[in-house]
Motif scaffolding. Structure first.
Motif, PDB file in Angstrom:
ATOM      1  N   GLY A 161      -9.211 -97.348 -35.904  1.00  0.00           N
ATOM      2  CA  GLY A 161     -10.383 -96.523 -36.208  1.00  0.00           C
ATOM      3  C   GLY A 161     -10.054 -95.070 -36.493  1.00  0.00           C
ATOM      4  N   ASP A 162      -9.003 -94.544 -35.841  1.00  0.00           N
ATOM      5  CA  ASP A 162      -8.679 -93.134 -36.065  1.00  0.00           C
ATOM      6  C   ASP A 162      -8.073 -92.900 -37.441  1.00  0.00           C
ATOM      7  OD1 ASP A 162      -6.152 -94.221 -35.637  1.00  0.00           O
ATOM      8  OD2 ASP A 162      -5.921 -93.333 -33.645  1.00  0.00           O
ATOM      9  N   LEU A 182      -8.077 -75.804 -20.986  1.00  0.00           N
ATOM     10  CA  LEU A 182      -8.713 -74.838 -21.887  1.00  0.00           C
ATOM     11  C   LEU A 182      -8.434 -75.197 -23.353  1.00  0.00           C
ATOM     12  CD1 LEU A 182     -10.265 -72.189 -22.312  1.00  0.00           C
ATOM     13  CD2 LEU A 182      -8.116 -70.958 -22.055  1.00  0.00           C
ATOM     14  N   GLN A 211     -11.152 -76.272 -26.279  1.00  0.00           N
ATOM     15  CA  GLN A 211     -11.249 -75.522 -27.538  1.00  0.00           C
ATOM     16  C   GLN A 211     -10.928 -76.414 -28.742  1.00  0.00           C
ATOM     17  OE1 GLN A 211     -12.283 -72.416 -28.019  1.00  0.00           O
ATOM     18  NE2 GLN A 211     -12.606 -71.913 -25.874  1.00  0.00           N
ATOM     19  N   GLY A 231     -11.271 -79.560 -28.818  1.00  0.00           N
ATOM     20  CA  GLY A 231     -12.357 -80.537 -28.890  1.00  0.00           C
ATOM     21  C   GLY A 231     -13.513 -80.006 -29.730  1.00  0.00           C
ATOM     22  N   ILE A 232     -13.741 -78.707 -29.656  1.00  0.00           N
ATOM     23  CA  ILE A 232     -14.814 -78.095 -30.461  1.00  0.00           C
ATOM     24  C   ILE A 232     -14.459 -78.187 -31.951  1.00  0.00           C
ATOM     25  CG2 ILE A 232     -15.992 -75.923 -30.996  1.00  0.00           C
ATOM     26  CD1 ILE A 232     -15.598 -75.179 -27.995  1.00  0.00           C
ATOM     27  N   ARG A 247     -12.462 -80.300 -33.369  1.00  0.00           N
ATOM     28  CA  ARG A 247     -12.539 -81.700 -33.775  1.00  0.00           C
ATOM     29  C   ARG A 247     -13.999 -82.109 -34.043  1.00  0.00           C
ATOM     30  NH1 ARG A 247     -10.458 -86.879 -33.767  1.00  0.00           N
ATOM     31  NH2 ARG A 247     -12.049 -88.371 -33.198  1.00  0.00           N
ATOM     32  N   GLU A 248     -14.873 -81.735 -33.115  1.00  0.00           N
ATOM     33  CA  GLU A 248     -16.282 -82.108 -33.265  1.00  0.00           C
ATOM     34  C   GLU A 248     -16.879 -81.470 -34.525  1.00  0.00           C
ATOM     35  OE1 GLU A 248     -18.027 -84.298 -31.607  1.00  0.00           O
ATOM     36  OE2 GLU A 248     -20.013 -83.845 -32.437  1.00  0.00           O
ATOM     37  N   LEU A 249     -16.548 -80.217 -34.792  1.00  0.00           N
ATOM     38  CA  LEU A 249     -17.073 -79.560 -35.998  1.00  0.00           C
ATOM     39  C   LEU A 249     -16.602 -80.297 -37.253  1.00  0.00           C
ATOM     40  CD1 LEU A 249     -16.632 -75.764 -35.084  1.00  0.00           C
ATOM     41  CD2 LEU A 249     -18.770 -77.105 -35.142  1.00  0.00           C
ATOM     42  N   ARG A 254     -18.531 -83.555 -37.568  1.00  0.00           N
ATOM     43  CA  ARG A 254     -19.909 -83.288 -38.002  1.00  0.00           C
ATOM     44  C   ARG A 254     -19.960 -82.967 -39.493  1.00  0.00           C
ATOM     45  NH1 ARG A 254     -23.315 -80.423 -33.188  1.00  0.00           N
ATOM     46  NH2 ARG A 254     -22.979 -82.105 -31.707  1.00  0.00           N
ATOM     47  N   HIS A 313     -20.804 -90.350 -42.532  1.00  0.00           N
ATOM     48  CA  HIS A 313     -20.211 -91.095 -41.415  1.00  0.00           C
ATOM     49  C   HIS A 313     -19.162 -90.207 -40.770  1.00  0.00           C
ATOM     50  CE1 HIS A 313     -17.974 -94.165 -39.183  1.00  0.00           C
ATOM     51  NE2 HIS A 313     -18.970 -95.005 -39.379  1.00  0.00           N
ATOM     52  N   ARG A 314     -19.212 -90.105 -39.449  1.00  0.00           N
ATOM     53  CA  ARG A 314     -18.299 -89.174 -38.759  1.00  0.00           C
ATOM     54  C   ARG A 314     -16.830 -89.516 -38.981  1.00  0.00           C
ATOM     55  NH1 ARG A 314     -20.102 -86.208 -34.141  1.00  0.00           N
ATOM     56  NH2 ARG A 314     -18.405 -87.065 -32.907  1.00  0.00           N
ATOM     57  N   LEU A 315     -16.531 -90.818 -39.056  1.00  0.00           N
ATOM     58  CA  LEU A 315     -15.131 -91.199 -39.277  1.00  0.00           C
ATOM     59  C   LEU A 315     -14.869 -91.523 -40.752  1.00  0.00           C
ATOM     60  CD1 LEU A 315     -14.528 -93.493 -36.148  1.00  0.00           C
ATOM     61  CD2 LEU A 315     -14.263 -91.023 -36.322  1.00  0.00           C
ATOM     62  N   ARG A 370     -10.426 -68.925 -38.257  1.00  0.00           N
ATOM     63  CA  ARG A 370     -10.688 -67.847 -37.310  1.00  0.00           C
ATOM     64  C   ARG A 370     -10.171 -68.222 -35.911  1.00  0.00           C
ATOM     65  NH1 ARG A 370     -14.223 -66.176 -33.592  1.00  0.00           N
ATOM     66  NH2 ARG A 370     -15.378 -68.115 -33.557  1.00  0.00           N
ATOM     67  N   LEU A 422      -5.615 -70.241 -30.818  1.00  0.00           N
ATOM     68  CA  LEU A 422      -5.207 -71.358 -29.961  1.00  0.00           C
ATOM     69  C   LEU A 422      -3.699 -71.575 -30.057  1.00  0.00           C
ATOM     70  CD1 LEU A 422      -8.129 -73.880 -30.622  1.00  0.00           C
ATOM     71  CD2 LEU A 422      -7.895 -72.145 -28.846  1.00  0.00           C
ATOM     72  N   THR A 466      -9.497 -65.690 -25.371  1.00  0.00           N
ATOM     73  CA  THR A 466     -10.240 -66.914 -25.666  1.00  0.00           C
ATOM     74  C   THR A 466     -11.354 -67.126 -24.656  1.00  0.00           C
ATOM     75  OG1 THR A 466      -8.139 -67.767 -26.396  1.00  0.00           O
ATOM     76  CG2 THR A 466      -9.930 -69.348 -26.195  1.00  0.00           C
ATOM     77  N   LEU A 519     -22.183 -74.123 -26.111  1.00  0.00           N
ATOM     78  CA  LEU A 519     -22.394 -74.913 -27.322  1.00  0.00           C
ATOM     79  C   LEU A 519     -23.203 -76.159 -27.009  1.00  0.00           C
ATOM     80  CD1 LEU A 519     -18.717 -74.799 -28.607  1.00  0.00           C
ATOM     81  CD2 LEU A 519     -20.666 -73.779 -29.759  1.00  0.00           C
ATOM     82  N   CYS A 551     -11.115-101.228 -32.276  1.00  0.00           N
ATOM     83  CA  CYS A 551     -10.234-100.600 -33.261  1.00  0.00           C
ATOM     84  C   CYS A 551      -9.932 -99.177 -32.839  1.00  0.00           C
ATOM     85  CB  CYS A 551     -10.879-100.603 -34.642  1.00  0.00           C
ATOM     86  SG  CYS A 551     -12.131 -99.327 -34.844  1.00  0.00           S
ATOM     87  N   ASN A 552     -10.510 -98.745 -31.723  1.00  0.00           N
ATOM     88  CA  ASN A 552     -10.331 -97.394 -31.192  1.00  0.00           C
ATOM     89  C   ASN A 552     -11.373 -96.416 -31.734  1.00  0.00           C
ATOM     90  OD1 ASN A 552      -9.027 -95.508 -29.554  1.00  0.00           O
ATOM     91  ND2 ASN A 552      -7.698 -94.799 -31.203  1.00  0.00           N
ATOM     92  N   GLY A 553     -12.153 -96.842 -32.717  1.00  0.00           N
ATOM     93  CA  GLY A 553     -13.196 -95.974 -33.245  1.00  0.00           C
ATOM     94  C   GLY A 553     -14.233 -95.672 -32.174  1.00  0.00           C
ATOM     95  N   LEU A 598     -13.022 -93.135 -29.669  1.00  0.00           N
ATOM     96  CA  LEU A 598     -13.033 -91.746 -30.145  1.00  0.00           C
ATOM     97  C   LEU A 598     -14.386 -91.108 -29.856  1.00  0.00           C
ATOM     98  CD1 LEU A 598     -11.249 -92.160 -33.595  1.00  0.00           C
ATOM     99  CD2 LEU A 598     -10.271 -91.314 -31.461  1.00  0.00           C
ATOM    100  N   GLU A 599     -15.452 -91.875 -30.058  1.00  0.00           N
ATOM    101  CA  GLU A 599     -16.783 -91.317 -29.843  1.00  0.00           C
ATOM    102  C   GLU A 599     -17.116 -91.238 -28.356  1.00  0.00           C
ATOM    103  OE1 GLU A 599     -17.115 -89.752 -32.245  1.00  0.00           O
ATOM    104  OE2 GLU A 599     -18.478 -90.548 -33.756  1.00  0.00           O
ATOM    105  N   ASN A 607     -16.928 -83.577 -24.840  1.00  0.00           N
ATOM    106  CA  ASN A 607     -16.686 -82.249 -25.425  1.00  0.00           C
ATOM    107  C   ASN A 607     -17.859 -81.307 -25.148  1.00  0.00           C
ATOM    108  OD1 ASN A 607     -18.633 -82.307 -27.543  1.00  0.00           O
ATOM    109  ND2 ASN A 607     -17.206 -83.303 -28.952  1.00  0.00           N
ATOM    110  N   PHE A 637     -20.166 -80.020 -26.768  1.00  0.00           N
ATOM    111  CA  PHE A 637     -21.479 -80.228 -27.379  1.00  0.00           C
ATOM    112  C   PHE A 637     -22.333 -81.232 -26.596  1.00  0.00           C
ATOM    113  CE2 PHE A 637     -18.744 -78.652 -30.656  1.00  0.00           C
ATOM    114  CZ  PHE A 637     -19.552 -77.790 -31.397  1.00  0.00           C
TER     115      PHE A 637
END
Ligand code: SF4
Lengths: 468, 169
Positions: free
Chosen positions: A175-176, A232, A236, A238-239, A241-243, A246, A254-256, A287, A292, B4, B14, B55-57, B60-61, B67, B69
């Motif tokens: 999936g990744d 930490l 950071q 993770g943010i 990755r999420e952006l 999205r 689709h996210r993936l 930015r 990081l 940071t 967030l 499948c690991n998908g 991931l979610e 996270n 959010f």
């Protein structure tokens, strides 16, 4: 990139094995299309790919693994799935097929050794596999992985399926890397049919592939630091990755980005405002990410964990043809986007970072450098995005083809044979992990047990892509 | 590091408001869950995850739930390392023949009362892998399932809505 294909007898097969063992060629994969077994070989000097095919007699073929160890597990898988026997093989234990008989782990003998058995169900949210450690006090003497727990029978399920149905299986190998698999399968199908996807589709595929690489590298860099108890960085990264996910969801639905790259092109266009908004994502990453990187580089307690930990020797990386950050952190300067190469990367400017230290730290730095390269690639792709059609029609005819695509963790290899009606007769998928898992076993030797999670995360091998 | 951290303080959280608990999931649970047992646990559940052939998908979610959010733990939901500490098993993937035994043992190691949540199209009924010789079926073919969360993979919002239903019954 049409490969040469040769049908060989015993002599020709053994000659190819010798060239592999001598380091003149790199094994891309070994698979069965009964009654034949086939090897795909890469000449790293020229980028030429060739396939040798051997017609088994009485279900037997001369072992490759006995002289060239990277082939051992592939031979064991062929035996499990196709009942073809590698004559002379040193390891005939089952691999993907688990039987009721207890699995015999390789022995480690010596005074004061003890074994630690872990898995298949692990403590975190990760894929299943079994690790058998032999340790002397805190120090690892041997690691042996037992895989196959997530064997779903993907290749068998693809056989007989129409192309679009089979593409769904390829997209769910790991999936990744769903985008990379989608593209590799599409390239194989297009070569088999003698067609090419339209230019816009080729660029959109590359755009999705680089977004996938970015998302995974962010996730990995954070997760590796987290396994060194530096949360930490994890938060950071993770943010970021999420952006990225999205943005993928907003502009590709689709996210993936699953099931978008298909034989003949892509099934959808990027959203109308996608190109403009992706610029915002890039700006945010540019930015935050350098801060990081600085944080990673300047945190002594973190460096203490990653530097000189889990070293992969360059010789092993070369012998196993290790792809991705595992190979490139150990001096193997190969990236499928360049070698053998595929469109549109020939028209884009990017560097393939290479280091030689081979430790966890080097694998982190390869990812950091690749993030920077992918950001530049996304910009170039957006600037050069051609107009025109998204997909061409697929003719119904037979043929053979292959696709090699650089997923975030290394090269994905797909070989495909289509029946005359255009359905899949046989498809073989080989994840980069096949040649990385064995190197993890070498990398942890002499490290302390507590550093295994860190080493493992720095490899981030796929279980699903390997077990199929 | 200080830079940071200070920047994070300035920026504010967030973390986003929670989605409403999924209605379909609530209805599904209401029919199955023993209310008395749930009341004893209160508004806090420990989750043990098992990948039985994904499948690991989906994983991931599930990871994304932690996270900044989504911040799963603010709801009293947390992932734990052992089935012996868990109230809920989340299971992904078609259950492969090779994982069937390990899944059953994990279930047996989980103390009662316990819930099983099947996550993703594969876990619901095997998805596109249904019928493969290497696959035992969906999760329901191996364990009693209390809740299903569909999607391939379900998005973090869908996962959150489904899991929140567990707290609302
Ligand atoms: S539901 Fe989709 S994402 Fe989840 S395991 Fe199945 S194929 Fe993968």
């Amino acid at each position: 990139m049409m490969p040469t294909q040769t049908n060989v007898k015993v002599d020709g097969w053994l000659e190819a094995v010798d060239r592999l063992a001598g380091g003149h060629l790199t094994l891309l994969s070994l698979w069965a299309d009964p009654p034949d077994v086939k090897m795909a070989l890469l000449d790293e000097a020229s980028g030429a790919v060739s396939i040798v095919s051997y017609h088994c007699r009485n279900g037997q073929y001369p072992s490759v693994g006995v002289k060239h160890p990277p082939a051992i597990r592939l031979e064991r898988a062929i035996r499990d799935l196709h009942k073809l026997e590698a004559i002379g093989a040193s390891d005939t234990r089952p691999w993907l097929k688990h039987t009721a008989a207890p699995y015999e782990f390789l022995a480690a003998e010596g005074e004061a050794l003890h074994q630690i058995a872990v898995g298949p169900v692990h403590a975190g949210i990760i894929e299943p596999g079994h690790f058998r450690f032999t340790a002397n006090g805190e120090f690892l003497v041997r690691l042996e992985a037992r895989l196959g727990y997530v064997h779903r029978g993907i290749e068998a399920s693809m056989a007989g399926a129409p192309l679009d149905g089979a593409a769904k299986f390829a997209a769910r190998a790991s999936g990744d890397s769903t985008v990379a698999y989608g593209i590799a399968f599409a390239l194989a199908a297009e070569m088999a049919l003698g067609i090419a996807a339209p230019p816009r589709a080729i660029y959109l595929r590359a755009l999705m592939a680089e977004l996938e690489r970015l998302a995974n590298h962010f996730g990995d860099i954070g997760a590796i630091c987290n396994d060194a108890s530096f949360s930490l960085m994890h938060a950071q990264c993770g943010i970021l990755r999420e952006l990225t996910l999205r943005a993928a969801d907003d502009y590709f639905g689709h996210r993936l980005m699953m099931d978008i790259a298909v034989p003949g092109g892509v099934v959808r266009d990027i959203a109308a405002d996608g190109a403009a908004h992706l610029g915002t994502l890039l700006a945010e990453v540019r930015r935050v990410f350098p801060q990081l990187v600085e944080l990673y580089d300047n945190t002594a307690s973190l460096q203490d964990r990653t530097v000189t930990t889990g070293i992969v020797k360059p010789d092993y990386a070369r012998q196993f043809g290790a792809g991705g950050f595992v190979g490139r952190a150990s001096g193997r300067a190969v990236d499928a986007r360049r070698l053998p190469g595929y469109a549109p990367y020939g028209d884009l400017k990017f560097e393939v970072p290479v280091l030689t230290a081979g430790d966890v730290n080097a694998r982190v730095w390869i990812r950091i450098r690749e993030v920077e390269q992918s950001l530049a690639l996304v910009e170039q792709i957006l600037a050069a995005l051609p107009g025109g059609a998204l997909r061409v029609d697929l003719p119904s005819r037979g043929g053979e083809g292959l696709g090699i695509v650089e997923a975030f963790r290394g090269d994905v290899f797909v070989w495909l044979r289509l029946a005359d009606d255009g359905s899949v007769a046989r498809c073989h998928l080989r994840d980069a992990s096949w040649f990385q898992w064995p190197l993890l076993e070498t990398a942890v030797e002499g490290n302390i047990v507590a550093d295994f999670p860190l080493c493992n995360k720095s490899f981030n091998c796929s279980y699903a892509g390997h077990d199929l | 590091m200080r830079k940071t951290m200070i920047e994070s303080l300035w920026r504010g959280p967030l973390t986003e408001p929670a989605p409403p608990a999924d209605d379909a999931a609530l209805a599904e649970l209401a029919a199955k869950v023993n209310r008395a047992a749930q009341a004893r646990l209160g508004r806090s559940l420990s989750i043990r995850h098992v990948d039985a052939g994904s499948c690991n998908g989906c994983e991931l979610e599930l990871h994304a739930l932690s996270n900044a959010f989504y911040d799963l733990e603010r709801f009293g939901l947390r992932f734990v390392a052992s089935p012996r500490h868990a109230d809920v098993l989340t299971v992904t993937g078609p259950v492969t023949v090779n994982m069937r035994e390990a899944l059953l043992r994990t279930y047996e190691a989980t103390p009662d009362p316990k819930w099983v949540v099947a996550i993703g199209g594969c876990a619901v009924d095997g998805g596109i892998f249904a019928g493969s010789n290497a696959v035992a079926g969906g999760v329901k073919d191996v364990l009693p399932v209390d809740l299903t969360i569909r999607g391939c993979p379900p998005s973090p919002r869908q996962l959150l809505a489904g899991l929140l239903a567990l707290l609302k019954v």
